[in-house]
Design an enzyme around this catalytic site. Structure first.
Site, PDB file in Angstrom:
ATOM      1  CD  GLU A  44      -5.306   2.898  -4.758  1.00 17.45           C
ATOM      2  OE1 GLU A  44      -4.964   3.864  -5.325  1.00 17.45           O
ATOM      3  OE2 GLU A  44      -3.960   1.854  -4.656  1.00 17.45           O
ATOM      4  CB  SER A  66      -0.877  -0.511   1.124  1.00 22.01           C
ATOM      5  OG  SER A  66       0.396   0.228   2.432  1.00 22.01           O
ATOM      6  CG  ASN A  68      -3.136   4.063   1.393  1.00 28.25           C
ATOM      7  OD1 ASN A  68      -3.585   4.229   2.006  1.00 28.25           O
ATOM      8  ND2 ASN A  68      -2.022   3.308   1.321  1.00 28.25           N
ATOM      9  CG  HIS A  76      -3.912  -0.853  -2.891  1.00 33.99           C
ATOM     10  ND1 HIS A  76      -4.433   0.019  -2.427  1.00 33.99           N
ATOM     11  CD2 HIS A  76      -3.146  -1.913  -1.489  1.00 33.99           C
ATOM     12  CE1 HIS A  76      -3.728   0.426  -1.045  1.00 33.99           C
ATOM     13  NE2 HIS A  76      -3.561  -1.109  -0.731  1.00 33.99           N
TER      14      HIS A  76
END
Length: 274
Positions: free
Chosen positions: A182, A149, A220, A170
């Site tokens: 992702e 991540s 993130n 991800h």
């Protein structure tokens, strides 16, 4: 005339070969490294969508716990999905579980897999050592993907000789529920690899989004500044924010969420997003 015909046939043959080599990999067999929460979730959704899966971890005890967790999760899914047909639900659970094998030796199972998904500890050195070893045993067509991540995919891919067949994949927790995936493409990732992973994600019933290999990718990268502002607001006094962003803190805060002033513990995680 005969010469022209031969040249034409050679051209067609060459084009056909190039086209065949550029075909996307249809992922049927998946090896998941790491039987934790994320790895088990990835194994579950892959097996539930018709893929054969090998789940790998260090000990049989860990794998037994992982399989038990997968079965419990599947029964919850079946209870909702087959509410009016419990027998079909039981068959769904059994069929999915039968598609998941386990192993404590990653090198011995990657020789025939289409895709290796790594979901182990967030440590670059450990990931590099794993992929460097697996690179020697995996088939030439096998795609490698990391579920990291926050670490740079390029830095992990560089430990192998298959940078063109390496990308980020991800998933989000809990994997069986969260639809977003992702797909991270490095400068070396081939278009064939990227499209193969997009197709694989869709086959899992997920919604893949394309990302560049930048710190935090998309989610993130947006989440961290949001959480940092929440911490700053808390330091000034609890603002009574209704959404409670600090109930979903990053990993360094999860064990002790009340210690919001422990900023040194956050530096190593947040610094990647500066």
């Amino acid at each position: 005339m005969a010469f022209v015909t031969r040249q034409f046939m050679r051209s067609v043959s060459s084009s056909s070969t190039a086209s065949a080599s550029a075909k996307k990999i249809i992922v049927k067999h998946v090896t998941v490294i790491g039987g934790g929460l994320m790895g088990a979730g990835i194994a579950q959704v892959a097996a539930a969508t018709g893929h054969t899966v090998v789940l790998v971890d260090q000990t049989e005890d860990i794998l037994a716990k992982s399989k038990k967790g997968i079965e419990e999760s599947l029964r919850k899914v079946a209870k909702k999905k087959f509410a009016e047909n419990p027998k079909a639900g039981d068959e769904f659970v059994e069929k999915t579980l039968s598609s998941i094998a386990t192993s404590t030796d990653a090198a011995s199972v990657v020789h025939s897999t289409d895709l290796v998904v790594e979901a182990i500890v967030e440590n670059l050195k450990v990931k590099n050592e794993l992929f460097k070893r697996l690179d020697k045993f995996a088939a030439e067509h096998t795609i490698f993907a990391s579920n990291t991540s926050s670490l740079q995919i390029t830095s992990i891919a560089n430990a192998t000789t298959r940078q063109d067949r390496f990308a980020g994949l991800h998933f989000f927790n809990p994997v069986p529920v969260m639809k977003l995936v992702e797909v991270i493409k490095t400068p070396m990732t081939s278009q064939k690899t990227f499209e193969s992973l997009i197709d694989f994600s869709k086959a899992l019933g997920k919604h893949p989004v394309s990302c560049k290999d930048t710190p935090g990718f998309i989610v993130n990268r947006l989440l961290v500044p949001y959480l940092m502002e929440a911490i700053r607001l808390y330091e000034r006094g609890p603002p009574g924010f209704p959404v409670r962003p600090l109930e979903l803190p990053p990993p360094p805060l999860q064990s002790q969420p009340e210690q919001l002033h422990g900023r040194p513990r956050l530096i190593s995680w947040f610094s990647a997003f500066d």
